[in-house]
Design an enzyme around this catalytic site. Sequence first.
Site, PDB file in Angstrom:
ATOM      1  N   CYS A 105      -1.404  -4.750  -5.753  1.00 24.59           N
ATOM      2  CA  CYS A 105      -2.054  -5.800  -5.397  1.00 24.59           C
ATOM      3  C   CYS A 105      -1.033  -6.826  -5.282  1.00 24.59           C
ATOM      4  CB  CYS A 105      -3.518  -6.216  -6.451  1.00 24.59           C
ATOM      5  SG  CYS A 105      -4.809  -5.143  -6.075  1.00 24.59           S
ATOM      6  N   GLU A 111      -1.323  -9.947  -6.497  1.00 26.76           N
ATOM      7  CA  GLU A 111      -1.543 -10.570  -7.637  1.00 26.76           C
ATOM      8  C   GLU A 111      -0.439  -9.834  -8.787  1.00 26.76           C
ATOM      9  OE1 GLU A 111      -5.688 -11.176  -5.852  1.00 26.76           O
ATOM     10  OE2 GLU A 111      -4.188  -9.689  -5.844  1.00 26.76           O
ATOM     11  N   GLU A 153       0.733  -1.176  -0.083  1.00 24.57           N
ATOM     12  CA  GLU A 153      -0.041  -0.013  -0.098  1.00 24.57           C
ATOM     13  C   GLU A 153       0.826   1.210   0.058  1.00 24.57           C
ATOM     14  OE1 GLU A 153      -3.875  -1.875   2.523  1.00 24.57           O
ATOM     15  OE2 GLU A 153      -2.583  -0.567   3.391  1.00 24.57           O
TER      16      GLU A 153
END
Length: 143
Positions: free
Chosen positions: A55, A57, A46
């Site tokens: 993210c 992924e 973040e």
Amino acid sequence: MKEREIFLLRRACDARMQAYAPYSNFHVGCAIEATDGRIVLGANVENACYRLGQCAEQVALGAAQQTFGMDSIARIAIVGGPVETAGGGALITPCGGCRQAIAEAQALCGAPIEIICGNADGSACSRHTLPELLPGAFTLTQR
């Protein structure tokens, strides 16, 4: 669960422990397995400027491209939840943007990518195909 799924979920849990999520406290880990068995990991990162966050992924897909190429992805395991989640918590699935990124990888593979969605500690999971998670995905073939 199959032995390989358990192993991949455990690796995703390892990645989750490296997440940087001071704003949401929602830690996500991802493990991607290549067709030859190699595995790369990613965790969410973040940022105070929300849109600069990444993210798990997406981080793992970038590592996959650098390590063995996105055209060699066989399966993806994702786990996540708040750090203090007791008993594993609820299963998570990729966000819409990550679903589209997985669609891009699957278009390169020419074969279905198995998507394993787990809870925070990897003790439970569900298995999905991309068309289940993102019907009508935009792909390279639609240009």
